[in-house]
Design an enzyme around this catalytic site. Structure first.
Site, PDB file in Angstrom:
ATOM      1  N   LYS A   1       6.511  -4.988  16.009  1.00  0.00           N
ATOM      2  CA  LYS A   1       7.292  -3.673  15.700  1.00  0.00           C
ATOM      3  C   LYS A   1       8.115  -3.217  16.928  1.00  0.00           C
ATOM      4  CE  LYS A   1       5.310  -2.367  11.672  1.00  0.00           C
ATOM      5  NZ  LYS A   1       5.782  -1.680  10.333  1.00  0.00           N
TER       6      LYS A   1
ATOM      7  N   LEU B   1     -10.457   4.376   8.330  1.00  0.00           N
ATOM      8  CA  LEU B   1     -11.101   5.439   7.558  1.00  0.00           C
ATOM      9  C   LEU B   1     -11.491   4.833   6.204  1.00  0.00           C
ATOM     10  CD1 LEU B   1     -12.245   8.313   7.324  1.00  0.00           C
ATOM     11  CD2 LEU B   1      -9.994   8.724   6.232  1.00  0.00           C
TER      12      LEU B   1
ATOM     13  N   TYR C   1       0.898  -1.288   0.054  1.00  0.00           N
ATOM     14  CA  TYR C   1       0.115   0.147  -0.035  1.00  0.00           C
ATOM     15  C   TYR C   1       0.881   1.252  -0.083  1.00  0.00           C
ATOM     16  CZ  TYR C   1      -3.440   3.448   2.051  1.00  0.00           C
ATOM     17  OH  TYR C   1      -4.255   4.416   2.151  1.00  0.00           O
TER      18      TYR C   1
ATOM     19  N   TYR D   1     -16.252   0.357  16.419  1.00  0.00           N
ATOM     20  CA  TYR D   1     -15.903  -0.821  17.586  1.00  0.00           C
ATOM     21  C   TYR D   1     -16.190  -0.050  18.980  1.00  0.00           C
ATOM     22  CZ  TYR D   1     -13.795  -3.752  13.822  1.00  0.00           C
ATOM     23  OH  TYR D   1     -13.522  -4.201  12.640  1.00  0.00           O
TER      24      TYR D   1
ATOM     25  N   THR E   1       5.491   1.931  14.293  1.00  0.00           N
ATOM     26  CA  THR E   1       4.058   2.214  14.130  1.00  0.00           C
ATOM     27  C   THR E   1       3.731   3.164  15.671  1.00  0.00           C
ATOM     28  OG1 THR E   1       1.717   1.328  14.661  1.00  0.00           O
ATOM     29  CG2 THR E   1       3.588  -0.096  15.088  1.00  0.00           C
TER      30      THR E   1
ATOM     31  N   SER F   1      -1.523  -5.351  19.898  1.00  0.00           N
ATOM     32  CA  SER F   1      -1.519  -6.512  19.227  1.00  0.00           C
ATOM     33  C   SER F   1      -0.452  -7.343  18.876  1.00  0.00           C
ATOM     34  CB  SER F   1      -2.391  -6.198  17.940  1.00  0.00           C
ATOM     35  OG  SER F   1      -1.234  -5.826  16.922  1.00  0.00           O
TER      36      SER F   1
ATOM     37  N   ASP G   1       9.862  -7.512  -3.253  1.00  0.00           N
ATOM     38  CA  ASP G   1       8.490  -8.065  -2.396  1.00  0.00           C
ATOM     39  C   ASP G   1       8.518  -9.605  -2.953  1.00  0.00           C
ATOM     40  OD1 ASP G   1       6.199  -6.028  -1.769  1.00  0.00           O
ATOM     41  OD2 ASP G   1       5.792  -8.179  -1.848  1.00  0.00           O
TER      42      ASP G   1
ATOM     43  N   ARG H   1       1.387  -9.805   0.875  1.00  0.00           N
ATOM     44  CA  ARG H   1       0.012  -9.482   1.163  1.00  0.00           C
ATOM     45  C   ARG H   1      -0.889  -9.775   0.226  1.00  0.00           C
ATOM     46  NH1 ARG H   1      -1.367  -3.979   2.968  1.00  0.00           N
ATOM     47  NH2 ARG H   1      -3.673  -3.673   2.465  1.00  0.00           N
TER      48      ARG H   1
ATOM     49  N   ARG I   1     -12.204   1.848   5.290  1.00  0.00           N
ATOM     50  CA  ARG I   1     -13.120   0.981   5.786  1.00  0.00           C
ATOM     51  C   ARG I   1     -14.414   1.677   5.487  1.00  0.00           C
ATOM     52  NH1 ARG I   1     -13.293  -3.882   7.734  1.00  0.00           N
ATOM     53  NH2 ARG I   1     -14.487  -3.569   9.615  1.00  0.00           N
TER      54      ARG I   1
ATOM     55  N   TYR J   1       0.910  -8.089  16.006  1.00  0.00           N
ATOM     56  CA  TYR J   1       1.588  -7.348  15.088  1.00  0.00           C
ATOM     57  C   TYR J   1       2.456  -6.169  15.465  1.00  0.00           C
ATOM     58  CZ  TYR J   1       1.871  -3.053  12.275  1.00  0.00           C
ATOM     59  OH  TYR J   1       2.479  -1.877  11.712  1.00  0.00           O
ATOM     60  N   HIS J   2       1.557  -5.148  16.574  1.00  0.00           N
ATOM     61  CA  HIS J   2       2.395  -4.117  16.801  1.00  0.00           C
ATOM     62  C   HIS J   2       3.502  -4.454  17.712  1.00  0.00           C
ATOM     63  CE1 HIS J   2      -1.648  -1.981  15.868  1.00  0.00           C
ATOM     64  NE2 HIS J   2      -0.695  -1.307  15.849  1.00  0.00           N
TER      65      HIS J   2
HETATM   66  N1  USQ Z   1     -11.717   0.470  14.257  1.00  0.00           N
HETATM   67  C1  USQ Z   1     -13.162   0.576  14.481  1.00  0.00           C
HETATM   68  N2  USQ Z   1     -13.947  -0.014  13.509  1.00  0.00           N
HETATM   69  C2  USQ Z   1     -13.471  -0.643  12.380  1.00  0.00           C
HETATM   70  C3  USQ Z   1     -12.055  -0.588  12.054  1.00  0.00           C
HETATM   71  C4  USQ Z   1     -10.982  -0.095  13.249  1.00  0.00           C
HETATM   72  O1  USQ Z   1     -13.698   1.109  15.230  1.00  0.00           O
HETATM   73  O2  USQ Z   1     -14.264  -1.241  11.382  1.00  0.00           O
HETATM   74  C5  USQ Z   1     -10.874   1.176  15.316  1.00  0.00           C
HETATM   75  C6  USQ Z   1     -10.134   0.043  15.725  1.00  0.00           C
HETATM   76  O3  USQ Z   1     -10.623  -0.624  17.077  1.00  0.00           O
HETATM   77  C7  USQ Z   1      -8.667   0.872  16.380  1.00  0.00           C
HETATM   78  C8  USQ Z   1      -8.894   2.186  15.332  1.00  0.00           C
HETATM   79  O4  USQ Z   1     -10.064   2.135  14.716  1.00  0.00           O
HETATM   80  O5  USQ Z   1      -9.090   1.509  17.381  1.00  0.00           O
HETATM   81  C9  USQ Z   1      -7.700   1.996  14.267  1.00  0.00           C
HETATM   82  O6  USQ Z   1      -8.068   0.682  13.644  1.00  0.00           O
HETATM   83  P1  USQ Z   1      -7.079   0.414  12.387  1.00  0.00           P
HETATM   84  O7  USQ Z   1      -7.710  -0.970  11.872  1.00  0.00           O
HETATM   85  O8  USQ Z   1      -7.359   1.722  11.295  1.00  0.00           O
HETATM   86  O9  USQ Z   1      -5.517   0.437  12.539  1.00  0.00           O
HETATM   87  P2  USQ Z   1      -4.649  -0.384  13.125  1.00  0.00           P
HETATM   88  O10 USQ Z   1      -5.164  -1.962  13.494  1.00  0.00           O
HETATM   89  O11 USQ Z   1      -4.214   0.070  14.557  1.00  0.00           O
HETATM   90  O12 USQ Z   1      -3.491  -0.640  12.270  1.00  0.00           O
HETATM   91  C10 USQ Z   1      -3.247   0.195  11.181  1.00  0.00           C
HETATM   92  C11 USQ Z   1      -2.104  -0.156  10.329  1.00  0.00           C
HETATM   93  C12 USQ Z   1      -0.852  -0.646  10.851  1.00  0.00           C
HETATM   94  C13 USQ Z   1      -0.415   0.432  11.467  1.00  0.00           C
HETATM   95  C14 USQ Z   1      -1.299   1.312  12.458  1.00  0.00           C
HETATM   96  C15 USQ Z   1      -0.963   2.487  13.018  1.00  0.00           C
HETATM   97  O13 USQ Z   1      -2.952  -1.450   9.559  1.00  0.00           O
HETATM   98  O14 USQ Z   1      -0.042  -1.270   9.880  1.00  0.00           O
HETATM   99  O15 USQ Z   1       0.709   0.218  12.329  1.00  0.00           O
HETATM  100  O16 USQ Z   1      -2.561   1.474  11.941  1.00  0.00           O
HETATM  101  S1  USQ Z   1      -1.522   2.740  14.578  1.00  0.00           S
HETATM  102  O17 USQ Z   1      -2.803   2.557  14.934  1.00  0.00           O
HETATM  103  O18 USQ Z   1      -1.231   4.014  15.199  1.00  0.00           O
HETATM  104  O19 USQ Z   1      -0.755   1.549  15.569  1.00  0.00           O
END
Ligand code: USQ
Length: 382
Positions: free
Chosen positions: A185, A239, A11, A255, A144, A179, A31, A35, A241, A181-182
């Site tokens: 990192k 966003l 991405y 959520y 992250t 998580s 690559d 993914r 999504r 994943y995190h």
């Molecule tokens: N969330 C909702 N509804 C949804 C999807 C997500 O409420 O349908 C919430 C999640 O619970 C979370 C927030 O939105 O609290 C962000 O979720 P996300 O899926 O946009 O982001 P995340 O899983 O944290 O991971 C994404 C990337 C990852 C990056 C991270 C940055 O996939 O690679 O490292 O964002 S951060 O979130 O700052 O750790």
């Protein structure tokens, strides 16, 4: 500079490759289609097909005149790593080559193991390759903001000065990821910091928040050059999504309480931040850390923004709070510092109604591709 982009199909990887060539750098991408393969296995294909890396580089050459060299292979295999560094001598390595999804890492044991072994082994191989082939090269690693979690105090930019029993010392800011994943990192950062201390590596670790958007200066006129756009629960960020859900008439999946706050950025700002880091490298023996985002929003605020702009498109957007499949704070303090990249010259793009409109217009073109079953499958984190 000669820049090697690891994870160049992703991405962010592919837009970075185009952006750096357009700004005068010589780029090679690596690559193994991890993914793409995982998305196919889990039946969560992106909103539209994107050409493979060989085709993308041909298209980019055709439209811009710039070359990008391609290496397809697995960076966990040392023979392959040695082959790449034998053929392309980088001044800088941009390391995106990781399993990037938090929900995927929590899916089952197999996904957890793949995330752990891919992310840690690739980072280790990058470090060993730099030491062996290009010890002066600058490693730019995408970390992250999730490494820090959501502590009840301000989040500093990577480091914290601690006073303890009358003495002071500087440490990496405490990390408590939410998580697996995190957590990988966090482990990456620890590995890099260890080898910065041992071998005087030159490293920038970019603690990035969730990224949104599709368009960059390089792809705006040619949809064949767009990046992947995932909207599913596993690989779609929130966003992106919500935009697809709005177009599909699916109630926005907030959520739990929706107070989860994160630092967001437009994909164009990811490109700026990476290029600023590249062109202003860290010193040998330095682990430089930037918090990479431009503004914070709660999930509720994002949902309301999408609803408001979506309704101008007569989409009649509904917001529905559903039981949170994740284990995370839903109402918390969040105040991270993010001045380092601004001081280097970042000119932020903010999440305006126009940005949301442009994303909605694009997704509307691909409306027929949306698969409702991909939107929510309830991967439980507990
Ligand atoms: N969330 C909702 N509804 C949804 C999807 C997500 O409420 O349908 C919430 C999640 O619970 C979370 C927030 O939105 O609290 C962000 O979720 P996300 O899926 O946009 O982001 P995340 O899983 O944290 O991971 C994404 C990337 C990852 C990056 C991270 C940055 O996939 O690679 O490292 O964002 S951060 O979130 O700052 O750790």
């Amino acid at each position: 500079m000669n820049v090697l982009i690891l994870g160049g199909d992703g991405y962010l990887g592919w837009p970075t490759a185009m952006n750096l060539t357009a700004n005068g750098h010589t780029v090679a991408v690596v690559d193994n289609y991890l993914r793409r393969n995982v998305c196919r296995e889990e039946d969560v294909e992106p909103l539209f097909d994107v050409p493979n890396l060989h085709e993308r580089t041909r298209l980019w050459k055709e439209t811009s005149g710039y070359n990008v060299q391609v290496f397809i292979g697995d960076l966990r295999q040392w023979d392959f790593v040695a082959d790449v560094f034998g053929q392309f001598v980088p001044d800088a390595i941009i390391h995106y080559a990781e399993q990037p999804s938090a929900p995927y890492s929590m899916l089952n044991r197999r996904a957890a193991t793949l995330t752990l072994s891919n992310n840690i082994e690739v980072t280790a191989n990058v470090i060993f390759a730099v030491r062996e082939f290009v010890p002066e090269a600058h490693i730019i690693k995408i970390g992250t903001m999730g490494e820090y979690g959501t502590p009840d105090i301000d989040i500093e930019e990577g480091w914290l000065d601690i006073e303890h029993k009358g003495r002071r010392s500087r440490f990496l800011y405490p990390r408590q990821a939410g998580s697996l994943y995190h957590t990988t990192k966090v482990m990456d950062t620890d590995l890099l910091w260890f080898y910065v201390r041992m071998w005087d590596l030159r490293v920038t670790d970019l603690m990035q928040g969730p990224v949104y958007g599709l368009f960059t200066d390089e792809n705006e006129k040619d949809s064949r050059l767009l990046p992947f756009f995932n909207y599913d629960e596993l690989f779609g960020t929130v966003l992106n999504r919500f935009i697809v859900q709005a177009v599909d008439g699916y109630p926005l999946t907030v959520y739990g309480k929706g107070g989860q706050t994160r630092g967001y950025l437009d994909i164009r700002d990811t490109l700026q931040c990476v290029r600023l880091s590249l062109e202003n490298p860290s010193k040998a023996g330095e682990l430089r850390i930037f918090n990479q985002f431009v503004e914070t929003f709660s999930v509720n605020q994002l949902a309301e923004k999408v609803q408001q702009v979506g309704n101008q498109f007569n989409l009649n957007v509904e917001i529905r709070s559903i039981e949170n499949p994740r284990k995370e704070a839903e109402d918390h303090y969040y105040n991270p510092v993010h001045t380092g990249l601004l001081e280097l010259g970042l000119k932020p793009h903010y999440l305006t109604d126009d940005v949301i409109s442009q994303m909605l217009e694009t997704v509307i073109k691909y409306k027929d591709n949306i698969k409702k079953t991909s939107i929510f499958r309830g991967v439980k984190w507990k």
